[in-house]
Design a protein around this motif. Structure first.
Motif, mmCIF file in Angstrom:
data_model
loop_
_atom_site.group_PDB
_atom_site.id
_atom_site.type_symbol
_atom_site.label_atom_id
_atom_site.label_comp_id
_atom_site.label_asym_id
_atom_site.label_seq_id
_atom_site.Cartn_x
_atom_site.Cartn_y
_atom_site.Cartn_z
ATOM 1 N N GLY A 1 4.974 2.545 13.328
ATOM 2 C CA GLY A 1 6.015 1.490 13.197
ATOM 3 C C GLY A 1 6.150 0.770 14.623
ATOM 4 O O GLY A 1 5.993 1.123 15.814
ATOM 5 N N TYR B 1 10.433 7.182 10.041
ATOM 6 C CA TYR B 1 9.500 6.002 9.878
ATOM 7 C C TYR B 1 8.250 6.558 9.453
ATOM 8 O O TYR B 1 7.390 6.063 8.308
ATOM 9 C CB TYR B 1 9.025 5.286 11.014
ATOM 10 C CG TYR B 1 9.025 3.891 10.987
ATOM 11 C CD1 TYR B 1 7.892 3.291 10.246
ATOM 12 C CD2 TYR B 1 10.004 2.567 11.482
ATOM 13 C CE1 TYR B 1 7.901 1.960 10.040
ATOM 14 C CE2 TYR B 1 9.682 1.715 11.375
ATOM 15 C CZ TYR B 1 8.540 1.098 10.592
ATOM 16 O OH TYR B 1 8.508 -0.305 10.373
ATOM 17 N N CYS C 1 12.398 2.464 6.012
ATOM 18 C CA CYS C 1 12.139 3.111 7.031
ATOM 19 C C CYS C 1 13.392 4.184 7.456
ATOM 20 O O CYS C 1 13.312 4.977 8.170
ATOM 21 C CB CYS C 1 11.491 2.791 8.344
ATOM 22 S SG CYS C 1 12.778 1.624 9.340
ATOM 23 N N ILE D 1 7.584 -2.633 8.815
ATOM 24 C CA ILE D 1 7.286 -1.683 7.809
ATOM 25 C C ILE D 1 6.262 -2.363 6.863
ATOM 26 O O ILE D 1 5.276 -1.741 6.498
ATOM 27 C CB ILE D 1 8.465 -1.121 7.117
ATOM 28 C CG1 ILE D 1 8.075 0.267 6.391
ATOM 29 C CG2 ILE D 1 8.969 -1.971 5.953
ATOM 30 C CD1 ILE D 1 9.169 1.190 5.882
ATOM 31 N N THR E 1 2.995 -2.286 8.895
ATOM 32 C CA THR E 1 2.509 -0.995 8.970
ATOM 33 C C THR E 1 1.986 -0.327 7.936
ATOM 34 O O THR E 1 0.842 0.217 7.867
ATOM 35 C CB THR E 1 3.388 0.099 9.659
ATOM 36 O OG1 THR E 1 4.248 -0.475 10.645
ATOM 37 C CG2 THR E 1 3.035 1.505 9.804
#
Length: 257
Positions: A39, A63, A74, A91, A94
């Protein structure tokens, strides 16, 4: 005995590498990670692989759990709509970037790790969590009332509670009557490697040393050192700025906020 603990790397590979180099110089007997590997920066796979190849026992952070479950949440407590919008970008970024190997690993991580030490005539319980023993994303700040903090340690049967999540390191000693002696319990936030929020942009981790003749009534029996490590902050900040991530995260790295 000497043990190193670190947490909250948040995909900041330059910070992690600097901390691991510093840990190697300290020559601890053991190393533990309290989670949030991913993250907010561009190296989630690389950070995760570095932890894995060193076989460091690691907890799931909130996370990590979100990415492991391919969630768009998250579990972070953002303060306002701008932070919430930036968090949604992070998020999503990621989730799109990580490999399935990383996601599977994150999904497998435990929420708690405990160690039981036996010194002299009593046992010492050390509990590692990410947020708190109650919730993976509960924030335990330094100004929490002592009675409330003590209750958390007592309910989890922890003499020493180690946690992260707030990115703000502190060590509080809590008095506790044990066998008619004033013993101490310890609540310790180990800070953040990759996203400090205490105004110091350097990476932070913890070294804990135990006296072999441990007595919790002896204030010198447990020694705690917060180590601050210089790393290439500009490399990490520029990586954010060159990515789809919000530039606010680069500013935060430079300022330690």
């Amino acid at each position: 005995m000497k043990i190193a603990f670190f947490s909250d790397i948040h995909a900041n590979l330059p910070a992690l590498q600097a901390v691991l180099d510093d840990i190697d110089q300290q020559k601890p007997d053991a190393v533990y990670c309290l989670g949030d590997l991913v993250g907010y920066n561009i190296w989630p796979d690389e950070v995760t692989e570095e932890i894995r190849k060193r076989h460091i026992p690691t907890l799931a952070g909130n996370y990590d759990e979100g990415i492991g479950l391919h969630s768009d949440d998250c579990g972070c407590a953002y303060k306002d709509d701008v932070e919430k919008a930036n968090g949604a970008v992070s998020i999503a970024f990621t989730n799109q970037k990580v490999t399935e190997k990383t996601r599977t690993y994150l999904r497998s991580l435990p929420r708690h790790l405990s160690i039981e030490f036996k010194f002299a005539d009593r046992n010492l319980e050390l509990l590692m969590v990410h947020g708190s023993p109650r919730k993976i994303n509960e924030y335990l700040f330094e100004d929490r009332p002592e009675k409330s903090l003590m209750r958390i340690l007592e309910d989890s049967a922890a003499d020493i509670l180690l946690f992260g999540h707030t990115h703000k390191p502190f060590h509080r000693k809590l008095s506790n009557t044990l066998e008619e002696k004033e013993a101490e319990r310890h609540a310790i936030n180990i800070g953040s490697v990759g996203k400090p929020k205490d105004g110091d942009p350097r990476a932070c981790y913890l070294i804990m040393e135990f006296d072999t003749r441990l007595e919790t009534t002896d204030p010198e029996a447990i020694r705690v050192t917060f180590r601050r490590v210089e790393y290439d902050i500009e490399k990490a900040a520029v990586a954010v700025e060159k990515s789809e991530l919000p530039n606010a995260y680069a500013k935060a790295l430079r300022e330690g906020k």
